[in-house]
Design a protein around this motif. Structure first.
Motif, PDB file in Angstrom:
ATOM      1  N   GLY A  29       0.812  -1.207   0.000  1.00 27.32           N
ATOM      2  CA  GLY A  29       0.000   0.000   0.000  1.00 27.32           C
ATOM      3  C   GLY A  29       0.846   1.257   0.000  1.00 27.32           C
ATOM      4  N   ILE A  30       0.260   2.313  -0.514  1.00 31.93           N
ATOM      5  CA  ILE A  30       0.929   3.623  -0.554  1.00 31.93           C
ATOM      6  C   ILE A  30      -0.159   4.676  -0.457  1.00 31.93           C
ATOM      7  CG2 ILE A  30       0.919   3.855  -3.069  1.00 31.93           C
ATOM      8  CD1 ILE A  30       4.069   4.650  -1.370  1.00 31.93           C
ATOM      9  N   LYS A  31       0.161   5.791   0.192  1.00 33.28           N
ATOM     10  CA  LYS A  31      -0.792   6.897   0.254  1.00 33.28           C
ATOM     11  C   LYS A  31      -0.038   8.202   0.088  1.00 33.28           C
ATOM     12  CE  LYS A  31      -0.818   7.821   5.197  1.00 33.28           C
ATOM     13  NZ  LYS A  31      -0.136   9.080   5.063  1.00 33.28           N
ATOM     14  N   CYS A  32      -0.743   9.210  -0.407  1.00 31.93           N
ATOM     15  CA  CYS A  32      -0.143  10.522  -0.556  1.00 31.93           C
ATOM     16  C   CYS A  32      -0.202  11.222   0.800  1.00 31.93           C
ATOM     17  CB  CYS A  32      -0.897  11.338  -1.607  1.00 31.93           C
ATOM     18  SG  CYS A  32      -0.194  12.988  -1.842  1.00 31.93           S
ATOM     19  N   ASP A  33       0.899  11.865   1.176  1.00 25.66           N
ATOM     20  CA  ASP A  33       0.967  12.549   2.467  1.00 25.66           C
ATOM     21  C   ASP A  33       0.559  14.010   2.393  1.00 25.66           C
ATOM     22  OD1 ASP A  33       1.963  10.235   3.743  1.00 25.66           O
ATOM     23  OD2 ASP A  33       3.982  10.700   3.032  1.00 25.66           O
ATOM     24  N   ALA A  34       0.272  14.498   1.186  1.00 25.84           N
ATOM     25  CA  ALA A  34      -0.098  15.911   1.040  1.00 25.84           C
ATOM     26  C   ALA A  34      -1.420  16.179   1.765  1.00 25.84           C
ATOM     27  CB  ALA A  34      -0.207  16.284  -0.426  1.00 25.84           C
ATOM     28  N   VAL A  35      -1.464  17.270   2.492  1.00 26.21           N
ATOM     29  CA  VAL A  35      -2.662  17.639   3.249  1.00 26.21           C
ATOM     30  C   VAL A  35      -3.840  17.813   2.292  1.00 26.21           C
ATOM     31  CG1 VAL A  35      -3.673  19.374   4.768  1.00 26.21           C
ATOM     32  CG2 VAL A  35      -1.268  18.756   5.022  1.00 26.21           C
ATOM     33  N   GLY A  36      -4.942  17.117   2.594  1.00 19.65           N
ATOM     34  CA  GLY A  36      -6.167  17.256   1.812  1.00 19.65           C
ATOM     35  C   GLY A  36      -6.237  16.406   0.569  1.00 19.65           C
TER      36      GLY A  36
END
Length: 169
Positions: A16-23
């Motif tokens: 799994g991977i997710k974007c850490d950018a707020v929003g």
């Protein structure tokens, strides 16, 4: 005395991977560990921020190395009877699951994943397959309750999803 095999007392499955950018909120739970080198500093498909920072990638590598070190230490110092009990590959081994959240800084936040108790299917409830349908009891086809209630057609009906046709066992 030499051990008969190498035991694995600690295991890991990284995906799994997710974007850490707020929003942003982008995540891909299908991303595999083997994909991580290609995802390093790759732009998020939704917002363009880096998907996997070098700090987080290095933290994953350190985590993997730590698991290897723990298993090597355990196999060297623990007695084989204890290793057999602790082996994660043992049939029937009870395994715990931990979710690791990272935020691009290389710092990891660990949280145990508590399994949800199974939900019994019920009339009017959501389909367990997640298709968005509703569970319903189909109408009986050859009801003979007027002769000898309750009849088999009425008592043998199974919950069926209105959308995908899933049936309760």
């Amino acid at each position: 005395m030499a051990k008969s095999k190498t035991y694995q007392v600690l295991g890991h499955s990284i995906s799994g991977i997710k974007c850490d950018a707020v929003g942003c909120g982008y995540r891909d739970d299908t991303a595999r560990l083997e994909d991580y080198p290609k995802l390093l500093n790759a732009p998020c498909p939704k917002c363009g921020a880096p998907l996997l920072t070098e700090a987080d990638f290095n933290a994953v590598l350190k985590h993997m190395a730590g698991v290897v070190r723990i298993n090597v230490w355990a196999n060297r110092w623990l007695p084989e009877w204890l290793l057999r009990r602790m082996d994660v590959n043992r049939p029937g081994a009870k395994l715990g699951t931990v979710r690791v959240e990272m935020n691009g800084t290389g710092k990891a936040k660990f949280a145990p994943v508590v399994p949800r108790p199974p939900v019994e299917p019920e009339e009017g409830g959501p389909c367990p397959d997640g298709c968005g349908g509703t569970l319903e009891l189909p109408p009986p086809e050859n009801c003979s309750c007027h002769i000898a209630p309750p009849c088999g057609d009425c008592t043998d009906r199974v919950l069926t999803c209105s959308r995908c046709g899933w049936e309760a066992a």
